[in-house]
Enzyme design. Structure first.
Site, short mmCIF file in Angstrom:
data_model
loop_
_atom_site.label_atom_id
_atom_site.label_comp_id
_atom_site.label_asym_id
_atom_site.label_seq_id
_atom_site.Cartn_x
_atom_site.Cartn_y
_atom_site.Cartn_z
N GLY A 44 36.49 20.30 49.09
CA GLY A 44 37.34 21.46 48.92
C GLY A 44 38.81 21.08 49.03
N CYS A 45 39.66 21.98 48.62
CA CYS A 45 41.10 21.70 48.57
C CYS A 45 41.69 21.56 49.97
CB CYS A 45 41.83 22.75 47.75
SG CYS A 45 41.47 24.46 48.20
N TYR A 46 41.52 22.59 50.80
CA TYR A 46 42.03 22.48 52.17
C TYR A 46 41.40 21.28 52.89
CZ TYR A 46 44.06 27.26 52.08
OH TYR A 46 44.80 28.38 51.82
#
EC number: 1.2.1.38
Lengths: 345, 345, 345, 345
Positions: free
Chosen positions: D148-150
């Site tokens: 995921g991005c975070y």
């Protein structure tokens, strides 16, 4: 009718004072000074004020300012400390929106602001103007040091936690974010729309001038030395501050009591709004208004309490709080001139 | 105290009406309807209104609305035309912010809005509520059709040119630009921040619903058929419209008379501000305010006169103009509730 | 491998040249000059270039520049006209991104730029570098005057209309809108995010420096004097220009031929994209890319043809077109280094 | 030439994959599926791709996908877990950009995603595709779960601190901020420009789906259970994540060693850039690029180490990392197709 003067009126804090005072029924702005723009009508610099003010900027002149009941300083640091002593001696009351009188420890002030402080007497006498903490002292103050924008959002959010002694004062973190107007209205390349309009970054992460003010304020509230880490960030918007605050509960079970604790602490505060637990305050919900809205969170059974606190940096973080302080000082209704709802969308 | 109702209050026009009416001393909002949000407190949908309204959205109910002195319609087209006849028969006065009663030619209306008009009688009786043109008729109107946002900025800018007959009415161009709130508060992919936040485009360039309204209004002003080309554009900001208007002077030398002509035409208008010739009105100078600011230009000795006209699409272009119309209808001071300066920065 | 130098590399045009040349297989940047930042690694000023360039800014030095095959000038006006003669005498080829060599009439140049022109000989010899009009001349040019950003978007959009003679050349209107990077990277208050981040305005409406360039270019295309009104506007975004162009068809029925006319005119152009009639080109569809996208419109049976034309002001409007010109001058594939798609969202 | 398919290509991750793959010399996109847009040319939905792809969206069809060497899933959760088993059985390699295979504990997955997991076997076999941690496993993986991005920004920033054991793993705080594209391309009112274009807020502060992924990743790195508080925020920009990370040094004096520790840890990583201590990475410095830039801070003699880490959420946080993983899986140069500088301004 209170006769008010504004020293240093060309910046964002100045125009915001003019905007708020334009509809205040008990105040008239009798002079506004600016060395660089003397002679220019304020409505030429700020066309939103066309039709509201005939006033022009004037050279700063102490004699004229002495005729005011109240003078707001909206100047860079170092100006107010030189002019205030003469004005207060003449019986003028002062709300200083600059940093000159916020810190009690003058050596700390000198370290962060890069010059010696020139008015130790008034630095001591000045009342730190956070009404939610010092309303009574503000009422009788000759000189009010209006709090900084970040310190306002952060102190209000930590306030019930530290007063109640429920959290560890040596492990506070304040991750704060501000719109661009907080940097003022100066021609800096780093604040161009082309530089920041579509970007986000931390700044001052190794130390920012608001850190000692926050530490002083939180320590006073906690009645103990606090250790606080404060990192500001720049958001590609114009107005607004959000501070996400992290504190460690001494007893995790106390989290259940916090919503009530916050609501009771701020029940009589006209400008602090404790939202339902789990809410996410948006900066736009306070844009143009003098409110601080906040909400509480925690993740699963963590012992970390999270507070999200929002203000408009130019209103509750500057000009609005200055008007609130003036209202208190002059025994007006505290919300006078500050009752319009925030501006959304 | 005027008892006002709002039908269709969940959109941007609705919340803007609530913001403006919150500080209006002569009006109380007694009901606000929304089919989709019935039961929800308005302050839960719009947190800027926390502390200002205890009201909740209710199901639209004609009997309740009949108890109002005035009802604002802030609905999609097609709603007001069905509800208005019963309400006006009951003596309720109406300001319709939707497009239902703006066009006099119902076949044109049907073409652009894709449905037959159901209230021909009231379409004829409705007063087109541009106060600068029709103040007297508005005063006595039972039903006011509040102008569209683009038509307001464009008609005001062309007004003195067409009234005076100095320009060719068959060669008008209106290149207009609007912030995103003009598209309303609906979950359209095309209006996501991710889609439009850092982009600019024309839309509706082959024909937009405001075109027949503009043409009808300008023709009435010119007392002749006009030919106008109107291209709207979408600006990555929330509020504001700027219209750049181009017209051909019959006699280029007349340009010298225009500044005076404009100033005199709008001298007594509380909400139209003619700036000095050569100025560039910014949308932020009217943000949140009910003003239209405009300025004149020409390039070298061209026979083209250029007018730049700005409004806040949600205020003078919608809710503010509706309040202005209400003030006129109820013989209040026309600026009541509309006197706060625009919001800058 | 072409050895390229850049004079005046600290602005947005400079960093964009570096971004594009970083992936160009046939060019190496051997020097980049800046008086103010000499000694500073370019990647310290522009962190996006970390890992791509080891180069530091150097003092402008003619001898070093003479060792280049090509020099790009990304300087304010007045610099290139003084340095170019010596460099071209030494055999260096030049793409000047400033305004110094764009105008053929030097008295017009002097009027708009406020100084006499110092290199009449090279102003005459310079090739105006709009490849879609002057590809052959560019191929052999010693000195290419890279077109301005607005002039590029506007000339390309009017091009088929004027070449074909189907429109009245005495009634052209160009209403153009630009992102903030067009104003360059200088610390001007008027370009702060706090000033323009949520506002829109016209500027230069009484006359802008690009007007004579546009007029010269369109007149050359039309082979007749044109009359054009040009109003630029400032959009709260960083990159992108949209120009909405209005022209009067001599024969309204000709509108039906225009889509085909445009498609054929630009069929072999790698960087001009004629979208289907009725489309609305978005600036983001060309962000970071060297394309100009355009589309045609008209409203009902009007005789006004509307062209919406978009470019990225820093690419096709500056650095990208400069690279395109370089590719042509050095007989490279014209799309070399310019083939990445635009950047969306 | 690798034959790649994309399942679910209409979102921002899909268009970003297409943008990056357009210039990748070793890959051809042979199919891109979308149930809702089947039949539509991708360049009609995304005009930046005009001239780059002739491809149209097609109905998802397993037989067609089986003919690919690699399939990217850019779908909502719940889709990949149903389609992957059949494709991997057919020998197709997979990079799943959705959340389906990121968590090893399927009951945790079911809790956060609100459905039972349907492919336990492949959830176990999937390699968590953070190349800086798992490059060797990725090389041979049949199925890569793209982070995921975070989690990408946060894990990279904490990585050297936790590997080295210098900080207390039970007191980690990650205050993260993301642009709006992270919420995807769906018509949600809450993501309209009118709602978020000039506002800032926390969201998911009581628990966000990326929390278990972050906890799992950090625990694996620390080889111990970590306690981490993660609060995401929404920034009014399109792309970019900044994470400000706070950790408590076991021995404050160790701070002096950290800069070297970080530089050495990432020395051979093509996409991690450790900036000089005290720097403030801007999200724009990685916009459009696959880099993570980070910098270290501490305040006075605090025992809190602060890491600011930035990525482009659509590149290193999604499509770029997917391409990086593909490059590793197919033994290509890891930077292939990912070498263009970030996009600034």
């Amino acid at each position: 009718m209170i006769k008010a003067g504004i020293v240093g009126g060309t910046g964002y804090t100045g125009v915001e004072l003019l905007r708020l005072l334009a509809t205040h029924p008990d105040v008239t702005v009798s002079c506004i000074t600016s060395r660089s723009e003397a002679g220019l009508p304020v409505a030429d610099l700020y066309p939103n004020l066309r039709g509201h003010y005939d006033l022009a900027f004037s050279e700063p002149d102490v004699e004229t300012l002495k005729s005011c009941d109240l003078v707001f300083f909206a100047t860079p640091h170092g100006v107010a400390m030189r002019m205030v002593p003469e004005l207060v001696s003449a019986g003028v009351r002062i709300v200083d929106l600059s940093a000159d009188f916020r810190l009690k420890d003058l050596s700390v002030w000198a370290d962060w602001y890069g010059m010696p402080h020139e008015s130790g007497e008034w630095a001591e006498k000045a009342v730190y103007g956070l009404p939610e903490v010092a309303r009574d002292a503000i009422r009788d103050a000759q000189l009010v040091a209006n709090p900084g924008c970040y310190p306002t959002a952060i102190q209000l959010g930590f306030l019930p936690l530290l007063e109640s002694g429920l959290v560890d004062p040596s492990r506070l973190i304040a991750d704060a974010k501000s719109g661009a107007s907080g940097a003022g209205r100066q021609g800096k390349i780093g604040m161009l729309h082309g530089e920041i309009g579509e970007s986000f970054k931390a700044y001052g992460a190794s130390g920012h001038r608001h850190l000692p003010e926050i530490r002083q304020g939180l320590s006073a509230i906690a009645q103990a030395d606090v250790e606080v880490t404060f990192v500001p960030h720049l958001v590609p918007m114009i107005r607004g501050i959000e501070a996400t605050l992290y504190a460690e509960l001494k007893n995790p079970a106390d989290f259940e009591r916090l919503q009530t604790l916050f609501e009771e602490r701020f029940r009589d505060e006209p400008f602090v709004d404790v939202m339902p637990q789990g809410s996410h305050p948006e900066t736009r919900s306070v844009r143009g208004a003098n409110h601080c809205r906040m909400a509480l969170h925690r993740q699963e059974d963590s012992n970390i309490v999270i507070v999200s606190s929002v203000i408009d940096n130019l209103v509750k973080g500057a000009a609005g709080q200055a008007v609130q302080n003036m209202n208190i000082m002059f025994k007006l209704d505290e919300t006078q001139g500050l009752s319009a709802p925030a501006f959304l969308p």
